[in-house]
Design an enzyme around this catalytic site. Structure first.
Site, PDB file in Angstrom:
ATOM      1  N   HIS A  21       0.890  -1.115   0.077  1.00  0.00           N
ATOM      2  CA  HIS A  21       0.131   0.001   0.093  1.00  0.00           C
ATOM      3  C   HIS A  21       1.050   1.328  -0.072  1.00  0.00           C
ATOM      4  CE1 HIS A  21       0.674   0.652   4.113  1.00  0.00           C
ATOM      5  NE2 HIS A  21       0.200  -0.515   4.394  1.00  0.00           N
ATOM      6  N   HIS A  24       3.917   1.500   2.403  1.00  0.00           N
ATOM      7  CA  HIS A  24       5.190   1.090   2.014  1.00  0.00           C
ATOM      8  C   HIS A  24       5.923   1.711   1.007  1.00  0.00           C
ATOM      9  CE1 HIS A  24       2.391  -2.452   3.050  1.00  0.00           C
ATOM     10  NE2 HIS A  24       3.374  -2.351   4.028  1.00  0.00           N
ATOM     11  N   CYS A 130       1.951 -11.166  19.183  1.00  0.00           N
ATOM     12  CA  CYS A 130       1.248 -10.667  18.016  1.00  0.00           C
ATOM     13  C   CYS A 130       1.734 -11.185  16.649  1.00  0.00           C
ATOM     14  CB  CYS A 130       1.183  -8.827  17.970  1.00  0.00           C
ATOM     15  SG  CYS A 130       0.470  -8.424  16.708  1.00  0.00           S
ATOM     16  N   CYS A 133       2.696  -8.248  14.114  1.00  0.00           N
ATOM     17  CA  CYS A 133       3.983  -7.524  14.617  1.00  0.00           C
ATOM     18  C   CYS A 133       4.864  -8.548  14.231  1.00  0.00           C
ATOM     19  CB  CYS A 133       3.832  -6.855  15.985  1.00  0.00           C
ATOM     20  SG  CYS A 133       2.873  -5.432  16.038  1.00  0.00           S
ATOM     21  N   CYS A 155      -3.242  -6.458  20.580  1.00  0.00           N
ATOM     22  CA  CYS A 155      -2.188  -5.618  20.429  1.00  0.00           C
ATOM     23  C   CYS A 155      -2.566  -4.191  20.112  1.00  0.00           C
ATOM     24  CB  CYS A 155      -1.595  -6.225  18.793  1.00  0.00           C
ATOM     25  SG  CYS A 155      -0.291  -5.183  18.188  1.00  0.00           S
ATOM     26  N   HIS A 158      -2.421  -3.436  15.983  1.00  0.00           N
ATOM     27  CA  HIS A 158      -3.325  -4.199  15.199  1.00  0.00           C
ATOM     28  C   HIS A 158      -4.480  -4.568  15.463  1.00  0.00           C
ATOM     29  CE1 HIS A 158       0.820  -5.302  13.480  1.00  0.00           C
ATOM     30  NE2 HIS A 158       0.249  -5.357  12.216  1.00  0.00           N
ATOM     31  N   LYS A 305      -3.111   4.347  11.486  1.00  0.00           N
ATOM     32  CA  LYS A 305      -1.927   4.148  10.703  1.00  0.00           C
ATOM     33  C   LYS A 305      -2.932   3.335   9.401  1.00  0.00           C
ATOM     34  CE  LYS A 305       1.997   1.028  10.322  1.00  0.00           C
ATOM     35  NZ  LYS A 305       2.139  -0.625  10.463  1.00  0.00           N
ATOM     36  N   LYS A 308      -3.207  -2.793   5.708  1.00  0.00           N
ATOM     37  CA  LYS A 308      -4.043  -3.750   5.059  1.00  0.00           C
ATOM     38  C   LYS A 308      -4.996  -4.374   5.987  1.00  0.00           C
ATOM     39  CE  LYS A 308      -4.747  -5.383   1.008  1.00  0.00           C
ATOM     40  NZ  LYS A 308      -5.332  -4.881  -0.250  1.00  0.00           N
TER      41      LYS A 308
END
Ligand code: MSP
Length: 521
Positions: A21, A24, A130, A133, A155, A158, A305, A308
Site C-alpha cells: 500500500h 510501503h 502478535c 507485529c 495488540c 493491530h 495508521k 492492509k
C-alpha cells in the site's frame, strides 16, 4: 559535505504476505530520493531494499491461499513487490529476499558467531505474541479488546487478539547491552533521528532490557538455527540481518568493508528493532553499529495508521495511474514533514498537483521554453548585463541549492524540497515582473529580453538537477528540452547552484506539459 564517501542506505524489508500500500511506497520513495541525491553528488552510493519472507504471518497467508509459503512469497514478490519499484521509479541497487541462499547462509554464520561468543542460552518462555507485529508484546502495547474481541487482550497496533505462546527457546543476552546502548546514543547524538524518536528509545532502554527470544520451534518456516536444527530463527532477528548479508557479510569482505555501516530509514513502528536490538546484535558480533536510524511517521487514514489488515490500504498504482510516479513521489515527500505522521487525502493530492506541479513548476518550464522558441528560435540567448533583480535570482538559486543539500544531510527531504521550491516561486514572480512579452515588442530591449530568458532557462537548469532525485521522469524531459548534455541524473547536485552553466547557443526543444491538468469525474 565532500563527495565520494560511502553512502549505504536501506528500506525496511517488507512482508510480502499481502500486497503493497502507499505506506510501503512512502518509505521506499523517501529512501530512493535520499539515495539518488547522494548518488548524484558523487558519493559511493548503494540502496538496498527487499522482502522479509519467513515467519508465522507468511505461513498463515500462504495456508489461507492454499499454497506453500515459498510459492506464496514467490508469487507476491514477482507480481506485486518487484513491480512496485518500477511503478514508483525506484533506482535500488539490490533487492534482497530472506529466502535467498546468500542471506540464509550468511545469517547462520552471524548467529553462530554470537553463539560462539557466549551471548546465547536456552530457556523456557511464555508470553503474548502478535503475529501481525511478529513480536512478543511488551506490557505497554497490550490493551483490552473491544467489539468482537471484548474480553481478550489485543495488540495496540493491530487491534487483533494476542496469542499466548509457551515454548523452549534460545535467548540472546540483550540485557547485557543496556549500558553500551545508552553510551551509543550519548556519543552519537544523531544515531536515532528525529529527536522525539531518540528520546523514546533512550527512555525504553533506561527501563532495563529483557533478554530476547531468538528462536521458534513450533513451526519450520525459517532459517534453521545452526547449532540446533529443531529451531528456526525468530523472523525479526533473521530479517534485520539483511542489512549486512545484502552487502557481503560473511563472504565478500571487500564489499562489506566498502558499504558497511549504513543508514536505515524505517517507520516509527519498527524503531525499537532497529535502534535497540539491531545495534546490540552487531555489538555482540563485534561489528560496527549502523551510522544512523531515521524513523519516519505514519500515513494515517481516519487518524489511524494505514494498514492492509484494517482494510485502509490504498494501492500505490491507484494514485500513480492518475497523477504519475513523479507526482506520487513529490506529494508524499513534500507534504509530510519527514519524521511526523501525515494524513493522505485525494483532494489534497489533487490540489497540490495542480497548484505546485501543473501551475507552479510545469508552467514555468513550459512558458520559458516556449518564449525561447518564439523570441530566439529556440536557441539559449547570451545574457547581457545583469540587473539587481537578476542577481537576486542567482543568489537565491545558490542559497536554495546549499540549503537543500544541508536539509538532505538531516534527512529532511520535505525541507529540501521547500528550499528548491523557492526557485520555482521566485522565477514565476520574476517573469510576472519583467514581462518578457512586453520587452519582446521593443527592439531596443532585445538585450534585456535575452538576459531575462537566460535567467529563466538557467534557473530551470538548476531546478532540473536539484529535483531529479525527487522527480526523475519530468526532470529528464525538462533536461532534454533544455538541450542538456548527458543524463540529468548524472549532473552533480552539489554544484547545481553555481550560476552560468547553461551555454548560450544551446538548442532547446519543444516540451509537452510536464504535469497535464487532470479532469476529475
Ligand atoms: N518486515 C518488517 C520489517 C523488517 S526490516 C528488517 C515490517 N514489514 S512491513 O511490511 O510491515 O512494514 C515495513 C514498513 O512499511 C514500515 O516500517 C514502514 O516503514 C512502512 N509502513 C507500513 N505502513 C505504513 C503506514 N501506514 N505509513 C507509513 N509507513 C508505513 O515491518
Amino acid at each position: 559535505m565532500t563527495s565520494g564517501g560511502s553512502f549505504f542506505i536501506t528500506t525496511p524489508i517488507y512482508y510480502p504476505s499481502d500486497v503493497p500500500h502507499i505506506g510501503h511506497g512512502y518509505t521506499t520513495v523517501a529512501v530512493d530520493a535520499l539515495a539518488r541525491w547522494h548518488r548524484q553528488s558523487g558519493d559511493d552510493t548503494w540502496m538496498l531494499t527487499g522482502t522479509d519472507e519467513h515467519g508465522q504471518k507468511m505461513m498463515r497467508a500462504a495456508a489461507a491461499n492454499g499454497v506453500s509459503p515459498q510459492e506464496w512469497v514467490d508469487k507476491l514478490v514477482a507480481e506485486e513487490w518487484s513491480p512496485l519499484l518500477e511503478t514508483l521509479d525506484v533506482a535500488n541497487d539490490d533487492f534482497i529476499r530472506t529466502t535467498q541462499e546468500r542471506h540464509e547462509t550468511r545469517a547462520q554464520k552471524f548467529w553462530q558467531s554470537i553463539y560462539d561468543r557466549g551471548y546465547i542460552y536456552a530457556g523456557e518462555y511464555e508470553a503474548l505474541y502478535c503475529v501481525g507485529c511478529e513480536e512478543f508484546k511488551p506490557d505497554a502495547e497490550i490493551v483490552e479488546g473491544t467489539g468482537a474481541f471484548e474480553g481478550l487482550m489485543v495488540c495496540a497496533i493491530h487491534s487483533k487478539p494476542l496469542e499466548l505462546l509457551h515454548e523452549k527457546n534460545y535467548f540472546f543476552k540483550l540485557s547485557e547491552f543496556s549500558d553500551q546502548l545508552i553510551e551509543l546514543y550519548r556519543s552519537q547524538p544523531d544515531f536515532v533521528r528525529p529527536e522525539s524518536a531518540k528520546n523514546e528509545v533512550i527512555a525504553f532502554v533506561q527501563q532495563g532490557l529483557k533478554d530476547l527470544s531468538i528462536s521458534r520451534s513450533a513451526f519450520d518456516w525459517g532459517i534453521p538455527i545452526p547449532w540446533d536444527s529443531s529451531h528456526v530463527l525468530y523472523v525479526w532477528i533473521d530479517a534485520l540481518l539483511n542489512y549486512v548479508t545484502g552487502v557481503g557479510y560473511g563472504s565478500d569482505e571487500e564489499d562489506f568493508q566498502r558499504r558497511w555501516p549504513g543508514y536505515h530509514v524505517v517507520g516509527k513502528d519498527i524503531l525499537r528493532f532497529h535502534a535497540v536490538i539491531w545495534p546490540a546484535m552487531l555489538m555482540a558480533a563485534g561489528l560496527d553499529v549502523p551510522r544512523g536510524v531515521f524513523a519516519h511517521g505514519w500515513l494515517l487514514v481516519g487518524g489511524e495508521k494505514m494498514s492492509k489488515s484494517k482494510a485502509t490500504g490504498i494501492a500505490p498504482t491507484t494514485l500513480v495511474d492518475t497523477f504519475g510516479s513523479d507526482a506520487f513521489r513529490f506529494y508524499f515527500l513534500s507534504a509530510i514533514a519527514f519524521g511526523q505522521d501525515g494524513s493522505f487525502s485525494w483532494e489534497d493530492m489533487a490540489a497540490r498537483y495542480h497548484a505546485e506541479l501543473a501551475n507552479g513548476f510545469g508552467n514555468l518550464a513550459s512558458r520559458s521554453i516556449a518564449m525561447t522558441a518564439k523570441y530566439f528560435d529556440g536557441s539559449v540567448p547570451e545574457p547581457a548585463e545583469y540587473t539587481d533583480a537578476d542577481r537576486e535570482i542567482q543568489k537565491l538559486v545558490a542559497d536554495a541549492a546549499a540549503n537543500a543539500d544541508a536539509a538532505i544531510e538531516r534527512f529532511r527531504i520535505d525541507q529540501a524540497i521547500s528550499e528548491v521550491w523557492t526557485i520555482v516561486d521566485a522565477l514565476n514572480g520574476y517573469i510576472t515582473e519583467t514581462e518578457p512579452w512586453v520587452l519582446a515588442k521593443d527592439d531596443a530591449q532585445r538585450d534585456r529580453l535575452a538576459t531575462v530568458i537566460y535567467t529563466c532557462l538557467e534557473g530551470l537548469r538548476a531546478l532540473a538537477v536539484l529535483l531529479s532525485p525527487i522527480m526523475p521522469e519530468s526532470t529528464a524531459k525538462l533536461w532534454s528540452a533544455l538541450g542538456g548534455a548527458g543524463e540529468v541524473a548524472k549532473q552533480p547536485v552539489r554544484e547545481a547552484g553555481a550560476w552560468g552553466q547553461l551555454a548560450p547557443g544551446t538548442q532547446t526543444s519543444k516540451l509537452a506539459p510536464l504535469f497535464p491538468r487532470i479532469e476529475e469525474d
